[in-house]
Enzyme design. Structure first.
Site, PDB file in Angstrom:
ATOM      1  N   HIS A  55      12.399  23.208  -7.941  1.00  0.00           N
ATOM      2  CA  HIS A  55      12.110  24.599  -7.586  1.00  0.00           C
ATOM      3  C   HIS A  55      11.181  24.638  -6.371  1.00  0.00           C
ATOM      4  O   HIS A  55      10.462  23.675  -6.090  1.00  0.00           O
ATOM      5  CB  HIS A  55      11.438  25.320  -8.746  1.00  0.00           C
ATOM      6  CG  HIS A  55      12.351  25.555  -9.910  1.00  0.00           C
ATOM      7  ND1 HIS A  55      12.013  26.396 -10.947  1.00  0.00           N
ATOM      8  CD2 HIS A  55      13.585  25.071 -10.215  1.00  0.00           C
ATOM      9  CE1 HIS A  55      12.986  26.426 -11.834  1.00  0.00           C
ATOM     10  NE2 HIS A  55      13.951  25.619 -11.412  1.00  0.00           N
ATOM     11  N   GLU A  57       8.387  26.114  -5.913  1.00  0.00           N
ATOM     12  CA  GLU A  57       6.976  25.894  -6.253  1.00  0.00           C
ATOM     13  C   GLU A  57       6.665  24.411  -6.439  1.00  0.00           C
ATOM     14  O   GLU A  57       5.629  23.926  -5.983  1.00  0.00           O
ATOM     15  CB  GLU A  57       6.599  26.628  -7.553  1.00  0.00           C
ATOM     16  CG  GLU A  57       6.780  28.124  -7.498  1.00  0.00           C
ATOM     17  CD  GLU A  57       8.124  28.578  -8.042  1.00  0.00           C
ATOM     18  OE1 GLU A  57       8.156  29.650  -8.671  1.00  0.00           O
ATOM     19  OE2 GLU A  57       9.131  27.877  -7.839  1.00  0.00           O
ATOM     20  N   CYS A  85       8.602  30.467 -12.950  1.00  0.00           N
ATOM     21  CA  CYS A  85       9.134  30.263 -14.299  1.00  0.00           C
ATOM     22  C   CYS A  85       8.086  29.518 -15.129  1.00  0.00           C
ATOM     23  O   CYS A  85       7.032  29.115 -14.627  1.00  0.00           O
ATOM     24  CB  CYS A  85      10.443  29.470 -14.240  1.00  0.00           C
ATOM     25  SG  CYS A  85      10.223  27.737 -13.758  1.00  0.00           S
ATOM     26  N   CYS A  88       7.282  25.946 -13.717  1.00  0.00           N
ATOM     27  CA  CYS A  88       6.442  25.982 -12.518  1.00  0.00           C
ATOM     28  C   CYS A  88       5.032  26.461 -12.858  1.00  0.00           C
ATOM     29  O   CYS A  88       4.049  25.957 -12.304  1.00  0.00           O
ATOM     30  CB  CYS A  88       7.074  26.858 -11.454  1.00  0.00           C
ATOM     31  SG  CYS A  88       8.601  26.136 -10.792  1.00  0.00           S
TER      32      CYS A  88
END
Length: 154
Positions: A55, A57, A85, A88
């Site tokens: 992701h 992040e 999410c 993360c």
């Protein structure tokens, strides 16, 4: 006049989201800022790397820790186009990042979906000292995602 606003840095995160879009990745972008200077830029790479954890992040955390030469992101701010999410948020907890600014809310997978449940049990998803601001350039961030998924459904 302050030239370094949340909106300015969110626009930089949006630039990263457009890079993700150009790679047919879910268009989410992130930047990490230290003293009004971008030290890390990242976007989703889950398809490119065939890695569910890639992701924006997570990529930004890795880049920022490499840049500063340490694992803690104290006194740094993450700007990300979509609410983090749960995965993360956990990584951001452990990084001890000082501030998170996100664009669009994620009512299905965002950390805040789980945060209320855990907070009632005395637990935190994010570090208790982490400042959180949501909804910065929310329309631009959410529209990019809506357009992407609408094209995928056709």
């Amino acid at each position: 006049m302050d030239f370094f606003t949340d909106e300015i840095f969110m626009k930089e995160a949006l630039k990263e989201a457009f890079i993700a879009l150009s790679k047919d990745e879910v268009p989410i972008g992130a930047v990490i800022v230290s003293k009004n200077r971008i030290i890390a830029r990242a976007h989703n790479l889950t398809e490119t790397l065939n890695d569910a954890t890639a992701h924006a992040e997570m990529q930004a955390i890795t880049s920022a820790t490499s840049f500063i030469g340490g694992k803690y992101l104290k006194n740094l701010t993450l700007y990300v186009t979509l609410e983090p999410c749960l995965m993360c948020a956990g990584a951001l907890f452990w990084s001890k990042i000082s501030k998170i600014v996100f664009g669009a809310y994620d009512v299905k997978q965002g950390y805040s979906v789980y945060n209320n449940i855990l907070t009632n049990k005395g637990l935190n998803i994010l570090h208790p000292k982490t400042e959180i601001t949501g909804g910065i350039l929310e329309n631009e961030c959410s529209q990019l995602l809506k357009d992407f998924f609408e094209r995928k459904r056709v």
